[in-house]
Design an enzyme around this catalytic site. Structure first.
Site, PDB file in Angstrom:
ATOM      1  N   ASP A  41       1.290 -14.415  31.206  1.00  0.00           N
ATOM      2  CA  ASP A  41       1.003 -15.236  32.397  1.00  0.00           C
ATOM      3  C   ASP A  41       0.269 -16.484  31.915  1.00  0.00           C
ATOM      4  OD1 ASP A  41       0.196 -16.405  34.719  1.00  0.00           O
ATOM      5  OD2 ASP A  41      -0.824 -14.659  35.548  1.00  0.00           O
ATOM      6  N   TRP A  92      -5.828  -9.310  26.470  1.00  0.00           N
ATOM      7  CA  TRP A  92      -5.296  -8.066  27.038  1.00  0.00           C
ATOM      8  C   TRP A  92      -3.983  -7.737  26.352  1.00  0.00           C
ATOM      9  CZ3 TRP A  92      -1.705  -5.771  30.462  1.00  0.00           C
ATOM     10  CH2 TRP A  92      -0.674  -6.601  30.887  1.00  0.00           C
ATOM     11  N   ASP A 148      -5.439 -16.017  24.702  1.00  0.00           N
ATOM     12  CA  ASP A 148      -5.386 -17.409  25.140  1.00  0.00           C
ATOM     13  C   ASP A 148      -5.900 -18.303  24.027  1.00  0.00           C
ATOM     14  OD1 ASP A 148      -4.381 -16.695  27.597  1.00  0.00           O
ATOM     15  OD2 ASP A 148      -6.339 -16.674  28.597  1.00  0.00           O
ATOM     16  N   ASN A 173      -3.239  -9.530  33.920  1.00  0.00           N
ATOM     17  CA  ASN A 173      -3.034 -10.655  33.003  1.00  0.00           C
ATOM     18  C   ASN A 173      -3.417 -12.016  33.583  1.00  0.00           C
ATOM     19  OD1 ASN A 173      -0.913 -11.161  34.712  1.00  0.00           O
ATOM     20  ND2 ASN A 173       0.701 -10.913  33.188  1.00  0.00           N
ATOM     21  N   ASP A 174      -3.778 -12.063  34.870  1.00  0.00           N
ATOM     22  CA  ASP A 174      -4.102 -13.357  35.480  1.00  0.00           C
ATOM     23  C   ASP A 174      -5.597 -13.655  35.296  1.00  0.00           C
ATOM     24  OD1 ASP A 174      -3.817 -15.688  36.793  1.00  0.00           O
ATOM     25  OD2 ASP A 174      -3.538 -14.824  38.786  1.00  0.00           O
ATOM     26  N   VAL A 175      -6.016 -13.706  34.036  1.00  0.00           N
ATOM     27  CA  VAL A 175      -7.428 -13.862  33.691  1.00  0.00           C
ATOM     28  C   VAL A 175      -7.528 -14.922  32.598  1.00  0.00           C
ATOM     29  CG1 VAL A 175      -9.386 -12.694  32.559  1.00  0.00           C
ATOM     30  CG2 VAL A 175      -7.987 -11.446  34.223  1.00  0.00           C
ATOM     31  N   TRP A 223      -8.852 -15.677  29.412  1.00  0.00           N
ATOM     32  CA  TRP A 223      -9.464 -14.923  28.305  1.00  0.00           C
ATOM     33  C   TRP A 223     -10.316 -15.814  27.413  1.00  0.00           C
ATOM     34  CZ3 TRP A 223      -9.739 -10.122  29.404  1.00  0.00           C
ATOM     35  CH2 TRP A 223      -8.717  -9.518  30.141  1.00  0.00           C
ATOM     36  N   TYR A 227      -8.890 -23.414  29.081  1.00  0.00           N
ATOM     37  CA  TYR A 227      -7.643 -22.724  28.714  1.00  0.00           C
ATOM     38  C   TYR A 227      -6.560 -23.732  28.351  1.00  0.00           C
ATOM     39  CZ  TYR A 227      -3.125 -20.478  29.409  1.00  0.00           C
ATOM     40  OH  TYR A 227      -1.831 -20.058  29.250  1.00  0.00           O
ATOM     41  N   THR A 251      -1.029 -19.564  25.838  1.00  0.00           N
ATOM     42  CA  THR A 251      -1.144 -18.132  25.495  1.00  0.00           C
ATOM     43  C   THR A 251      -0.162 -17.768  24.381  1.00  0.00           C
ATOM     44  OG1 THR A 251      -1.711 -17.699  27.811  1.00  0.00           O
ATOM     45  CG2 THR A 251      -1.086 -15.784  26.488  1.00  0.00           C
TER      46      THR A 251
HETATM   47  N1  ABN Z   1      -4.452 -15.793  30.531  1.00  0.00           N
HETATM   48  C1  ABN Z   1      -3.881 -16.958  31.090  1.00  0.00           C
HETATM   49  C2  ABN Z   1      -4.702 -17.512  32.202  1.00  0.00           C
HETATM   50  C3  ABN Z   1      -5.619 -18.505  31.959  1.00  0.00           C
HETATM   51  C4  ABN Z   1      -6.356 -19.037  32.989  1.00  0.00           C
HETATM   52  C5  ABN Z   1      -6.204 -18.529  34.244  1.00  0.00           C
HETATM   53  C6  ABN Z   1      -5.297 -17.518  34.490  1.00  0.00           C
HETATM   54  C7  ABN Z   1      -4.537 -17.003  33.456  1.00  0.00           C
END
Ligand code: ABN
Length: 174
Positions: A74, A99, A118, A146-148, A150, A159, A162
């Site tokens: 993602d 992750w 990331d 996965n919507d984080v 990292w 960011y 990825t």
């Molecule tokens: N891991 C990709 C991502 C980065 C920033 C926000 C959401 C997802």
């Protein structure tokens, strides 16, 4: 062969009597007009024609979202941003946390553990956005979501993109 000549003469006369030349021309005109109006709007299957050249599989194309290792990626694909599938672009820093998802590799039939790190420290790449979520779970289970971002544990949380590095082969359950 006289009977043959007589037969065709009779038939020709009959047709000539029942159909005037004017009506024949009118009918021909209608046919031509009908074809000109109708043929361009008939529902030709242009998709089938376009697809007649076999569609190329992108399963081994690192810059494609369809790439097999990207099954749970993602974000922006680093291979489109100056990096590769497993290395961050120059000037960015790999995330300290990540992750791990599991993707099936159709080339050898095995399942692989893929680390979606990331790359941090440079503004968003903006190229080749991909959002696939195989095996991903909702956000309240952060470790399998996965919507984080990292980059959260790095000195810069910005960011960029990825990567999708292989970190192991999944064992088959016995
Ligand atoms: N891991 C990709 C991502 C980065 C920033 C926000 C959401 C997802």
């Amino acid at each position: 062969m006289k009977w043959f000549d007589d037969f065709f003469e009779k038939q020709s006369r009959r047709v000539a009597q029942s159909a005037s030349r004017r009506s024949a021309v009118a009918r021909l005109g209608k046919l031509m007009l009908g074809s000109a109006v109708l043929l361009p709007v008939l529902p030709f299957d242009r998709v089938a024609k376009a697809a007649s050249g076999k569609p190329k599989s992108k399963i081994n194309d690192e810059t494609s979202c369809e790439y097999w290792r990207h099954c749970a990626l993602d974000g922006f694909i680093c291979s489109c941003c100056g990096g590769s599938v497993s290395s961050c672009p120059p000037g960015t820093e790999v995330s300290k946390v990540t992750w791990v998802g599991t993707c099936h590799n159709p080339n050898d039939g095995k399942d692989y553990l893929i680390s979606y790190n990331d790359c941090c420290g440079v503004t968003m790449c903006g190229q080749c956005f991909c959002n696939r979520n195989e095996g991903e779970r909702p956000g309240y289970r952060m470790g399998v979501h996965n919507d984080v971002n990292w980059c959260m544990a790095n000195s810069s949380n910005t960011y960029h993109c990825t990567v999708a590095a292989i970190v192991g082969v999944a064992e088959k359950r016995g």
